[in-house]
Design an enzyme around this catalytic site. Structure first.
Site, PDB file in Angstrom:
ATOM      1  N   GLU A  30       0.855  -1.181   0.000  1.00  0.00           N
ATOM      2  CA  GLU A  30       0.000   0.000   0.000  1.00  0.00           C
ATOM      3  C   GLU A  30       0.894   1.235   0.000  1.00  0.00           C
ATOM      4  O   GLU A  30       1.742   1.400   0.884  1.00  0.00           O
ATOM      5  CB  GLU A  30      -0.925   0.018   1.224  1.00  0.00           C
ATOM      6  CG  GLU A  30      -2.017  -1.025   1.152  1.00  0.00           C
ATOM      7  CD  GLU A  30      -3.054  -0.908   2.261  1.00  0.00           C
ATOM      8  OE1 GLU A  30      -4.130  -1.501   2.110  1.00  0.00           O
ATOM      9  OE2 GLU A  30      -2.775  -0.225   3.268  1.00  0.00           O
ATOM     10  N   TYR A  55     -11.398  -9.548   9.285  1.00  0.00           N
ATOM     11  CA  TYR A  55     -11.658  -8.140   9.599  1.00  0.00           C
ATOM     12  C   TYR A  55     -13.085  -7.856  10.064  1.00  0.00           C
ATOM     13  O   TYR A  55     -13.357  -6.778  10.590  1.00  0.00           O
ATOM     14  CB  TYR A  55     -11.318  -7.254   8.394  1.00  0.00           C
ATOM     15  CG  TYR A  55     -12.411  -7.096   7.375  1.00  0.00           C
ATOM     16  CD1 TYR A  55     -13.176  -5.926   7.308  1.00  0.00           C
ATOM     17  CD2 TYR A  55     -12.676  -8.100   6.440  1.00  0.00           C
ATOM     18  CE1 TYR A  55     -14.165  -5.764   6.359  1.00  0.00           C
ATOM     19  CE2 TYR A  55     -13.658  -7.947   5.489  1.00  0.00           C
ATOM     20  CZ  TYR A  55     -14.402  -6.774   5.443  1.00  0.00           C
ATOM     21  OH  TYR A  55     -15.376  -6.619   4.505  1.00  0.00           O
ATOM     22  N   THR A  90      -3.852   4.251   1.889  1.00  0.00           N
ATOM     23  CA  THR A  90      -3.427   4.076   0.506  1.00  0.00           C
ATOM     24  C   THR A  90      -3.784   5.294  -0.333  1.00  0.00           C
ATOM     25  O   THR A  90      -4.911   5.791  -0.285  1.00  0.00           O
ATOM     26  CB  THR A  90      -4.091   2.835  -0.100  1.00  0.00           C
ATOM     27  OG1 THR A  90      -3.778   1.698   0.710  1.00  0.00           O
ATOM     28  CG2 THR A  90      -3.610   2.577  -1.511  1.00  0.00           C
ATOM     29  N   ASP A 123       2.463   0.025   3.768  1.00  0.00           N
ATOM     30  CA  ASP A 123       1.727  -0.777   4.745  1.00  0.00           C
ATOM     31  C   ASP A 123       1.392  -2.126   4.105  1.00  0.00           C
ATOM     32  O   ASP A 123       0.329  -2.316   3.524  1.00  0.00           O
ATOM     33  CB  ASP A 123       0.459  -0.043   5.175  1.00  0.00           C
ATOM     34  CG  ASP A 123      -0.219  -0.721   6.345  1.00  0.00           C
ATOM     35  OD1 ASP A 123       0.490  -1.306   7.177  1.00  0.00           O
ATOM     36  OD2 ASP A 123      -1.459  -0.657   6.433  1.00  0.00           O
ATOM     37  N   GLU A 166      -6.156  -2.907  -6.201  1.00  0.00           N
ATOM     38  CA  GLU A 166      -6.856  -2.047  -7.151  1.00  0.00           C
ATOM     39  C   GLU A 166      -6.316  -2.198  -8.569  1.00  0.00           C
ATOM     40  O   GLU A 166      -7.084  -2.288  -9.529  1.00  0.00           O
ATOM     41  CB  GLU A 166      -6.700  -0.585  -6.742  1.00  0.00           C
ATOM     42  CG  GLU A 166      -7.354  -0.199  -5.438  1.00  0.00           C
ATOM     43  CD  GLU A 166      -6.975   1.222  -5.073  1.00  0.00           C
ATOM     44  OE1 GLU A 166      -7.597   2.161  -5.599  1.00  0.00           O
ATOM     45  OE2 GLU A 166      -6.033   1.405  -4.274  1.00  0.00           O
TER      46      GLU A 166
END
Length: 420
Positions: free
Chosen positions: A198, A241, A346, A230, A360
């Site tokens: 990221e 998550y 990001t 990251d 992405e």
């Protein structure tokens, strides 16, 4: 502001990241494990630790550079920050009478091994690029529900692991973790298969706070900035998550560039955040431009092969500035300490080539990225090296950050006691 000429010839080259206009701070050794605090100037490093030891760096605000970290200096506050920068600019400028004395304290960057430049106290990562959040949301929830309902009103973030922040050049080991595919009944334990980078900026807190502060005060409390990668285990994150957010998927490593570019060096490049689609609450409103015009790029190089530029974007694309993020962080009464690190989240632009993560760029693996070598990537493979670079472009000079690099190594062997 034009290029400021230095007697260090390499600092006057238009392509260097480190002209006199910049003067970023780092920590390094020369192969003997002695840590020095230094200032990058061209392809050299001015050794402040040795200068201070020899009595040639006599600052009214104190002595700071014998500890192998810039944290002591950061804690000294704004007067010390201003005094050192002013002293360096006078001593390193073209025609300075200090050239003969100071030239003995220049080390070659090529001979230096860089270390973390400050003691990282806490680490918080945000999710503050509208283009990135919209892309990710579209992949998982569809375009009609791309942004969470709160996104346009609040800087979303989570508390990360300061212990896993590493300096550029540190190898990163692919993590193992719990994984569950869409057709699996139960999770399994194994190596991450959707390993990602990221592209972020990191803001460094240089002044403490205890209680709520304004956006303007938060901006004053930021000492400087670094590039930040990251690293993210997308498949581990997808399973873990919900409902609390990232945990082990973000705990493997966060790489930062070794040079702290001070806020003072970035002042000529201030720019405003984008026009708001929804009015912000008063405590988040900015007293002036809070972002910076910093060109960013990411390259990926398979092992022993040439690198390919896979992303180009700009820090000005962020929806929330670091000052807004820091101000929001304090609203609960959370104390902020010298050495706290804030990841921007990001950084993605509006175009496909400006996306700040492989998630992405390859659209979740459906549109693999083709490298100059002819290979394709949906996610990072073992042996791949990812490099972040960034600079603000001035009149005949640039204020750069150096490189933030990390090579991915294979996941560790799972011990027998962890297998079925």
């Amino acid at each position: 502001m034009p290029l400021m000429q230095s007697w260090v010839a390499s600092a006057n080259a238009p392509e260097t990241d480190f002209p006199l206009n910049n003067l970023p701070y780092g920590v390094y050794d020369l192969g003997d494990e002695l840590l020095f605090c230094g200032v990058a100037i061209g392809d050299r490093i001015l050794n402040l630790t040795r200068l201070e030891e020899e009595g040639l760096l006599d600052l009214e605000t104190g002595q700071f550079f014998g500890w192998g970290t810039w944290s002591v200096f950061m804690e000294a506050g704004q007067d010390a920050w201003d005094e050192l920068r002013a002293w360096l600019m006078v001593m390193l400028r073209e025609g300075s009478e200090a050239e003969t004395a100071l030239s003995k304290f220049l080390d070659a960057q090529a001979d230096a091994t860089m270390h973390l430049p400050f003691d990282i106290m806490e680490y918080t990562d945000f999710y503050a690029s509208k283009h990135h959040a919209s892309n990710v949301g579209t992949m998982f929830r569809g375009p009609e529900n791309a942004l969470p309902p709160n996104w346009l009103s609040i800087p979303i973030g989570y508390n990360g692991r300061a212990s896993s922040v590493v300096v550029s050049g540190t190898d990163v080991v692919r993590p193992n973790g719990q994984l569950k595919g869409p057709n699996d009944d139960l999770p399994r334990f194994g190596p991450c298969a959707r390993w990602d980078f990221e592209l972020e900026m990191g803001a460094i807190v240089g002044k403490p706070s205890d209680g709520m502060i304004s956006v303007g005060e938060a901006d004053d409390n930021i000492f400087g900035y670094v590039l930040l990668n990251d690293w993210s285990a997308r498949d581990i994150q997808a399973w873990e998550y919900q409902p609390l957010g990232p945990f082990q998927a973000k705990a493997t490593a966060t790489s930062i560039s070794p040079w702290i570019v001070t806020k003072a060096a970035l002042e000529p490049f201030r720019t405003s955040t984008p026009e708001r689609e929804r009015p912000l609450l008063p405590y988040l409103k900015e007293p002036g431009p809070m972002l910076y015009d910093i060109d960013l790029e990411v390259t990926l190089a398979p092992e022993s092969k040439a690198e390919t530029v896979i992303t180009r974007t700009n820090y000005r694309e962020m929806y929330y500035s670091a000052a807004q993020q820091l101000a929001h962080h304090t609203t609960s009464g959370c104390p902020m300490n010298v050495g706290d690190l804030l990841g921007s989240g990001t950084i993605s632009g509006p175009d496909k080539g400006a996306r700040g993560a492989l998630l992405e760029l390859a659209w979740g693996g459906k549109e693999p990225v083709t490298l100059d070598t002819g290979e394709t990537r949906s996610f990072i493979e073992d042996g791949d090296t990812v490099t972040l670079r960034g600079h603000a472009q001035g009149d005949g000079y640039r204020v750069g950050f150096g490189a933030c690099t990390g090579k991915t190594l294979a996941a560790p062997t799972i011990p027998d006691w962890a297998k079925e």
